[in-house]
Design a protein around this motif. Structure first.
Motif, mmCIF file in Angstrom:
data_model
loop_
_atom_site.group_PDB
_atom_site.id
_atom_site.type_symbol
_atom_site.label_atom_id
_atom_site.label_comp_id
_atom_site.label_asym_id
_atom_site.label_seq_id
_atom_site.Cartn_x
_atom_site.Cartn_y
_atom_site.Cartn_z
ATOM 1 N N PHE A 51 -60.995 -29.970 1.412
ATOM 2 C CA PHE A 51 -61.715 -28.857 0.789
ATOM 3 C C PHE A 51 -60.764 -27.729 0.378
ATOM 4 N N ASP A 52 -59.815 -27.370 1.224
ATOM 5 C CA ASP A 52 -58.921 -26.247 0.916
ATOM 6 C C ASP A 52 -57.948 -26.558 -0.217
ATOM 7 N N LEU A 53 -57.808 -27.832 -0.589
ATOM 8 C CA LEU A 53 -56.902 -28.197 -1.675
ATOM 9 C C LEU A 53 -57.614 -28.419 -3.010
ATOM 10 N N LEU A 54 -58.934 -28.374 -3.003
ATOM 11 C CA LEU A 54 -59.710 -28.648 -4.216
ATOM 12 C C LEU A 54 -59.762 -27.427 -5.127
ATOM 13 N N ASN A 55 -59.940 -27.700 -6.431
ATOM 14 C CA ASN A 55 -60.170 -26.598 -7.363
ATOM 15 C C ASN A 55 -61.634 -26.152 -7.250
ATOM 16 N N LEU A 56 -61.968 -25.050 -7.891
ATOM 17 C CA LEU A 56 -63.283 -24.446 -7.723
ATOM 18 C C LEU A 56 -64.449 -25.362 -8.099
ATOM 19 N N PRO A 57 -64.421 -26.083 -9.234
ATOM 20 C CA PRO A 57 -65.563 -26.955 -9.539
ATOM 21 C C PRO A 57 -65.791 -28.030 -8.474
ATOM 22 N N TRP A 58 -64.715 -28.613 -7.962
ATOM 23 C CA TRP A 58 -64.867 -29.624 -6.914
ATOM 24 C C TRP A 58 -65.325 -28.990 -5.608
ATOM 25 N N ARG A 59 -64.918 -27.726 -5.350
ATOM 26 C CA ARG A 59 -65.370 -27.034 -4.145
ATOM 27 C C ARG A 59 -66.876 -26.778 -4.177
ATOM 28 N N ALA A 60 -67.440 -26.708 -5.362
ATOM 29 C CA ALA A 60 -68.886 -26.528 -5.473
ATOM 30 C C ALA A 60 -69.616 -27.863 -5.419
ATOM 31 N N ALA A 61 -69.104 -28.860 -6.115
ATOM 32 C CA ALA A 61 -69.811 -30.140 -6.252
ATOM 33 C C ALA A 61 -69.723 -31.012 -4.996
ATOM 34 N N ALA A 62 -68.538 -31.166 -4.445
ATOM 35 C CA ALA A 62 -68.351 -32.110 -3.337
ATOM 36 C C ALA A 62 -69.166 -31.743 -2.088
ATOM 37 N N PRO A 63 -69.145 -30.487 -1.616
ATOM 38 C CA PRO A 63 -69.971 -30.176 -0.443
ATOM 39 C C PRO A 63 -71.469 -30.313 -0.725
ATOM 40 N N THR A 64 -71.873 -29.975 -1.945
ATOM 41 C CA THR A 64 -73.288 -30.122 -2.300
ATOM 42 C C THR A 64 -73.705 -31.581 -2.178
ATOM 43 N N LEU A 65 -72.897 -32.475 -2.726
ATOM 44 C CA LEU A 65 -73.214 -33.905 -2.652
ATOM 45 C C LEU A 65 -73.049 -34.441 -1.234
ATOM 46 N N ALA A 66 -72.108 -33.888 -0.479
ATOM 47 C CA ALA A 66 -71.906 -34.326 0.905
ATOM 48 C C ALA A 66 -73.118 -34.008 1.769
ATOM 49 N N VAL A 67 -73.867 -32.980 1.399
ATOM 50 C CA VAL A 67 -75.084 -32.643 2.141
ATOM 51 C C VAL A 67 -76.296 -33.359 1.545
ATOM 52 N N ILE A 104 -63.289 -31.928 -16.433
ATOM 53 C CA ILE A 104 -63.021 -31.258 -15.156
ATOM 54 C C ILE A 104 -62.983 -32.256 -14.005
ATOM 55 N N PHE A 105 -63.974 -33.148 -13.946
ATOM 56 C CA PHE A 105 -64.138 -34.049 -12.806
ATOM 57 C C PHE A 105 -63.556 -35.434 -13.031
ATOM 58 N N GLY A 106 -63.136 -35.735 -14.225
ATOM 59 C CA GLY A 106 -62.608 -37.056 -14.539
ATOM 60 C C GLY A 106 -63.708 -37.967 -15.051
ATOM 61 N N GLU A 107 -63.311 -39.050 -15.661
ATOM 62 C CA GLU A 107 -64.281 -39.999 -16.204
ATOM 63 C C GLU A 107 -64.591 -41.077 -15.178
ATOM 64 N N ASN A 108 -65.870 -41.349 -15.044
ATOM 65 C CA ASN A 108 -66.332 -42.425 -14.184
ATOM 66 C C ASN A 108 -67.620 -42.934 -14.812
ATOM 67 N N HIS A 109 -67.524 -44.054 -15.501
ATOM 68 C CA HIS A 109 -68.682 -44.571 -16.225
ATOM 69 C C HIS A 109 -69.635 -45.358 -15.317
ATOM 70 N N LEU A 110 -69.142 -45.870 -14.214
ATOM 71 C CA LEU A 110 -69.958 -46.706 -13.344
ATOM 72 C C LEU A 110 -71.022 -45.900 -12.584
ATOM 73 N N VAL A 111 -70.655 -44.757 -12.042
ATOM 74 C CA VAL A 111 -71.594 -43.965 -11.238
ATOM 75 C C VAL A 111 -72.791 -43.493 -12.068
ATOM 76 N N PRO A 112 -72.591 -42.894 -13.257
ATOM 77 C CA PRO A 112 -73.779 -42.518 -14.049
ATOM 78 C C PRO A 112 -74.625 -43.719 -14.460
ATOM 79 N N LEU A 113 -73.973 -44.827 -14.792
ATOM 80 C CA LEU A 113 -74.704 -46.029 -15.183
ATOM 81 C C LEU A 113 -75.577 -46.540 -14.035
#
Length: 145
Positions: A51-67, A104-113
């Motif tokens: 968490f302390d090494l992530l940029n701001l968008p990932w600091r918002a998204a990752a904990p939200t999804l982790a919960v 910002i988050f990178g491309e990942n076509h499998l997860v949205p699909l």
């Protein structure tokens, strides 16, 4: 001899398959949640995504999804409506992350699909259950004098 408790109605095949589907998605959601937690605490990715090494968008998204994912997993396992709502929120966040904000988050076509596929199957199941319920109501109306 009369039983002590009233008997519960038997589930139809559609209802049984729907519960199995929800529980499979629940296991997947729990796994996703644990992956996000492992990333945030530095257990996975050799600690490079703590968490302390992530940029701001990932600091918002990752904990939200982790919960969201583990809580949605509980709701889906219990087959209650709020589980699907929380899963939908998490899926929308992931779709936005990997489709709209892919720079910002990178491309990942499998997860949205996969999220769209699961949502489509959920809608098909809900439609089938609704049609089944209507048929039951019509049968009851016909059987009444």
């Amino acid at each position: 001899m009369e039983p002590d408790s009233p008997s519960t109605p038997r589930r139809t095949l559609t209802e049984l398959l729907f519960v199995i589907f929800l529980r499979m998605i629940a296991v997947t959601c729990f796994w996703f949640g644990m992956q996000y937690w492992a990333m945030l605490v530095g257990y996975s990715l050799e600690g490079r995504a703590r968490f302390d090494l992530l940029n701001l968008p990932w600091r918002a998204a990752a904990p939200t999804l982790a919960v969201l994912f583990p809580v949605a997993s509980l709701g889906l396992w219990l087959a209650v409506s709020w589980g699907a709502v929380l899963w939908a929120m998490a899926a929308i966040i992931q779709i936005l992350m990997y489709v709209v904000w892919s720079d910002i988050f990178g491309e990942n076509h499998l997860v949205p699909l996969l999220n769209v596929l699961v949502a489509s199957l959920y809608v098909v199941f809900r439609l089938a259950l609704w049609l089944e319920g209507r048929r039951k109501e019509e049968k009851v109306r016909i059987d009444l004098p």
